[in-house]
Design an enzyme around this catalytic site. Structure first.
Site, PDB file in Angstrom:
ATOM      1  N   LEU A 518       0.827  -1.200   0.000  1.00 11.39           N
ATOM      2  CA  LEU A 518       0.000   0.000   0.000  1.00 11.39           C
ATOM      3  C   LEU A 518       0.868   1.259   0.000  1.00 11.39           C
ATOM      4  CD1 LEU A 518      -3.298   0.554   1.790  1.00 11.39           C
ATOM      5  CD2 LEU A 518      -1.474   2.190   2.250  1.00 11.39           C
ATOM      6  N   GLN A 521       2.250   2.198  -3.372  1.00 11.92           N
ATOM      7  CA  GLN A 521       1.269   2.809  -4.264  1.00 11.92           C
ATOM      8  C   GLN A 521       0.876   4.199  -3.791  1.00 11.92           C
ATOM      9  OE1 GLN A 521       0.524   1.799  -7.113  1.00 11.92           O
ATOM     10  NE2 GLN A 521      -1.113   3.235  -7.646  1.00 11.92           N
ATOM     11  N   GLU A 522       0.765   4.387  -2.491  1.00 11.56           N
ATOM     12  CA  GLU A 522       0.310   5.660  -1.949  1.00 11.56           C
ATOM     13  C   GLU A 522       1.321   6.779  -2.148  1.00 11.56           C
ATOM     14  OE1 GLU A 522      -2.338   6.859  -0.734  1.00 11.56           O
ATOM     15  OE2 GLU A 522      -3.608   5.198  -0.156  1.00 11.56           O
ATOM     16  N   SER A 523       2.563   6.550  -1.743  1.00 12.57           N
ATOM     17  CA  SER A 523       3.525   7.649  -1.673  1.00 12.57           C
ATOM     18  C   SER A 523       4.855   7.362  -2.339  1.00 12.57           C
ATOM     19  CB  SER A 523       3.791   8.005  -0.203  1.00 12.57           C
ATOM     20  OG  SER A 523       4.466   6.921   0.442  1.00 12.57           O
ATOM     21  N   TYR A 628      -5.685   1.356  -8.452  1.00  6.67           N
ATOM     22  CA  TYR A 628      -5.064   1.362  -7.128  1.00  6.67           C
ATOM     23  C   TYR A 628      -5.135  -0.012  -6.476  1.00  6.67           C
ATOM     24  CZ  TYR A 628      -4.569   2.635  -2.153  1.00  6.67           C
ATOM     25  OH  TYR A 628      -4.184   2.711  -0.840  1.00  6.67           O
TER      26      TYR A 628
END
Length: 672
Positions: A518, A521-523, A628
């Protein structure tokens, strides 16, 4: 909820940090005899960015001398000239291009100048400059260049018509260059007038009125108010129209029906079924109407979507509409329609991993030996470790995900060559001092666009290694991911802060691989990242979510400014993720969707038939959330292999998704 559909590194801003990169030896020399002091230059550059965003040309000119000799002087000079480019002389532009030759900022200004030349119809000057344009990634420039070739006798209208048509129909916004080229080609008879109506239909369906009115205005400006009326109140417009005899009226009725489909597909279907429209609209117009209704119904997860698409039959429709027919057919388990919809796509779209995989599944479902062989060939074409469907294709061939050996490390010469690259040096300095957007653009230009085909694989590995060493994880990942043969898993899936992430994940029974998947993908591990909607840190936690979660876990000392602290961010982010995962009965796919789009939407999307998770994911209505979830789960599978040292299967993390069981606990409606 967390980053609420605006996540990923493209929209991130990063707090400034002190620069450590040395000035590039090959940067163009400054007129100043002494370079600006690093701290003074940094302050001036940050002030110049603010002035550029305000369009304050005089302030930019006043600040420019303060960055003389700094590695980022080309950027400062670009800002200064770009702010007044429409008033600049050709001599000033040429002087800039000569001084900063072979830099990203030279080509960036050339792109902007080409647009000015196109608007001025300075065709010979445009063609001379276009020949030196290295990025060559602007559709407007392509349209102006095509017009220039025609206007100067270097090409005929028929020669440029296909390129202009493609560029215009795929532009998202109402831009002047391609519209001007299309208008002239229509007037010359090299493009049919129906192309303008197709552009208008696409604009209306996408909710972009300006696109539609621009396209119709090319045909006759007096028709624009009619389009605006049909767009603003489609049902009222249709109620007032008893006949559609003229071609113009038929087309505007078609636009009104498409607009109604975006508002309420069921009402649009009832209207489109009226005898007057069945009798008066052409087969082609009705097909577009039913295609738009089918797409919008599919996005609402309606069981009627396939029936609507069936009324469009096999008429040519935009690829983006046909893929929703394929998704609706997947949801219905109709493999025949899945196959037919995918085979109707243009070849580039059909060859994407997602549609290659589902076409293979449709072929395999037929039970025919020749189809089974064709399916296997398709799986072989995409099987790998790099993405969701690549992993599923490998599993279909009986190959669990095993990590490939790392390629040989860069040699000393390869490292030295990459680190001498002035553009990469500038990019790192920009990122270091807080100009992340500018630094990312220059880095990407150097690795992908500066020369045809971009850097070679060994150069990419060396550049990624450098970014990793500097802790610029997003550039490390994105650079390494560009290699085709030399796959370096450690660069593509780094594990910074492993002890911290593992500690917080394991303390609450969360799989560290899921957390890493996660975060990637997020940051992209940009530790003080902040999205334009306010989500912050490694796990992109929204302020309200952070406060709620801190109270929930008893973190009474939490203050909002702590959210970019890695330990605090991961502690709160993992706690929230665990609460979401528990609320969705352990489904990683549902939890990831909820983390991105909010628990309420994920609960709504799970209603309906119970589906294999891959089908459910592919039917998520939001493009960003769909991608996502796929990325998070594919990332998780790779990280599980890294952390465990054992082969992994993505399918074990998917399962099936449907409505909450009656025996399950009630949903936690307090989850933000």
């Amino acid at each position: 909820m967390l980053a609420a559909l605006a996540l990923g590194t493209a929209g991130l801003v990063v707090q400034p940090a002190r620069a450590t990169v040395s000035p590039p030896a090959s940067a163009a020399p400054s007129a100043s005899t002494q370079a600006a002091a690093p701290d003074a230059a940094r302050a001036a550059l940050l002030e110049m960015r603010a002035a550029f965003q305000k369009g304050d040309a005089s302030r930019l000119a006043a600040l420019l001398p303060r960055v003389a000799g700094d590695p980022l002087e080309p950027l400062a000079a670009y800002w200064t000239l770009r702010a007044r480019l429409e008033r600049a002389s050709a001599e000033e532009v040429q002087a800039f291009l000569a001084r900063w030759r072979d830099t990203y900022w030279e080509d960036r200004l050339r792109n902007d100048w080409l647009l000015v030349l196109g608007q001025r119809q300075a065709w010979e000057a445009l063609l001379r400059e276009a020949a030196a344009f290295r990025m060559n990634d602007d559709a407007e420039v392509r349209c102006y260049t095509a017009l220039a070739r025609w206007a100067t006798g270097r090409a005929s209208a028929a020669d440029i018509a296909p390129e202009v048509r493609q560029a215009w129909l795929t532009q998202r916004q109402a831009m002047p260059g391609c519209a001007a080229a299309a208008q002239r080609l229509i007037e010359a008879g090299a493009l049919p007038r129906d192309v303008a109506w197709q552009r208008a239909r696409l604009g209306v369906e996408a909710g972009r009125l300006a696109v539609a009115t621009q396209a119709v205005g090319l045909l006759d400006p007096e028709w624009v108010p009619l389009v605006e009326r049909a767009y603003a109140a489609p049902q009222r417009y249709l109620d007032d129209k008893l006949t559609a005899v003229r071609h113009r009226t038929k087309e505007i009725v078609t636009l009104a029906l498409i607009r109604l489909a975006t508002v309420n597909p069921a009402e649009a279907a009832a209207e489109a079924a009226h005898l007057r429209w069945r009798a008066q609209l052409t087969d082609e117009e009705r097909a577009w109407v039913w295609g738009a209704i089918g797409k919008r119904a599919a996005q609402r997860l309606s069981d009627e979507a396939l029936a609507y698409f069936a009324r469009a039959a096999d008429a040519p429709l935009p690829d983006e509409w046909r893929v929703w027919q394929a998704r609706a057919a997947l949801r219905a388990g109709d493999w025949t329609t899945v196959r037919r919809a995918i085979e109707a796509l243009d070849e580039p779209r059909r060859r994407e991993p997602v549609w290659t995989y589902w076409l293979a599944r449709a072929l395999a479902a037929s039970g025919r030996a020749d189809d089974a062989a064709a399916a296997r060939s398709l799986y072989e074409r995409i099987a790998g470790s790099g993405g969701f469907y690549e992993q599923l294709a490998a599993e279909a061939l009986g190959r669990p995900l095993a990590l490939p050996p790392a390629p040989p490390p860069p040699t000393a010469a390869e490292r030295a060559a990459v680190r001498a690259n002035a553009g990469l040096q500038r990019a790192l300095r920009a990122i270091d001092i807080g100009l992340r957007t500018e630094g990312v653009r220059e880095w990407h230009y150097e690795i992908a666009l500066h020369r045809p085909g971009g850097l070679g694989e060994r150069e990419l590995l060396a550049a990624a290694e450098w970014a990793c060493e500097r802790g610029v994880w997003d550039r490390c990942i994105n650079t390494s991911t560009r290699t085709r043969d030399a796959v370096h898993i450690g660069q593509r899936y780094p594990t910074p802060l492993r002890e911290l992430v593992t500690k917080h994940a394991q303390a609450i029974g969360l799989d560290p691989a899921y957390v890493y998947g996660l975060i990637r993908q997020e940051s992209r591990f940009v530790m003080d990242a902040r999205s334009h909607v306010g989500a912050s840190g490694l796990m992109q936690v929204m302020p309200a979510t952070a406060r709620w979660t801190a109270r929930k876990i008893g973190l009474t000392s939490f203050e909002p400014d702590q959210i970019t602290d890695p330990d605090t961010n991961v502690r709160i982010g993992t706690a929230y993720l665990k609460l979401v995962l528990d609320d969705f009965e352990g489904s990683m796919a549902l939890a990831a969707a909820a983390y991105n789009a909010g628990p309420g939407r994920a609960r709504q999307w799970r209603q309906g038939p119970t589906l294999e998770a891959a089908v459910w994911i592919e039917n998520i209505p939001f493009d960003e959330t769909r991608d996502y979830v796929k990325q998070v789960l594919a990332n998780t599978t790779v990280y599980a292999a890294i952390l465990s040292g054992e082969p992994q299967r993505l399918s074990t993390r998917l399962g099936r998704i449907g409505p909450r069981l009656a025996t399950a606990r009630a949903p936690d409606t307090e989850l933000p």
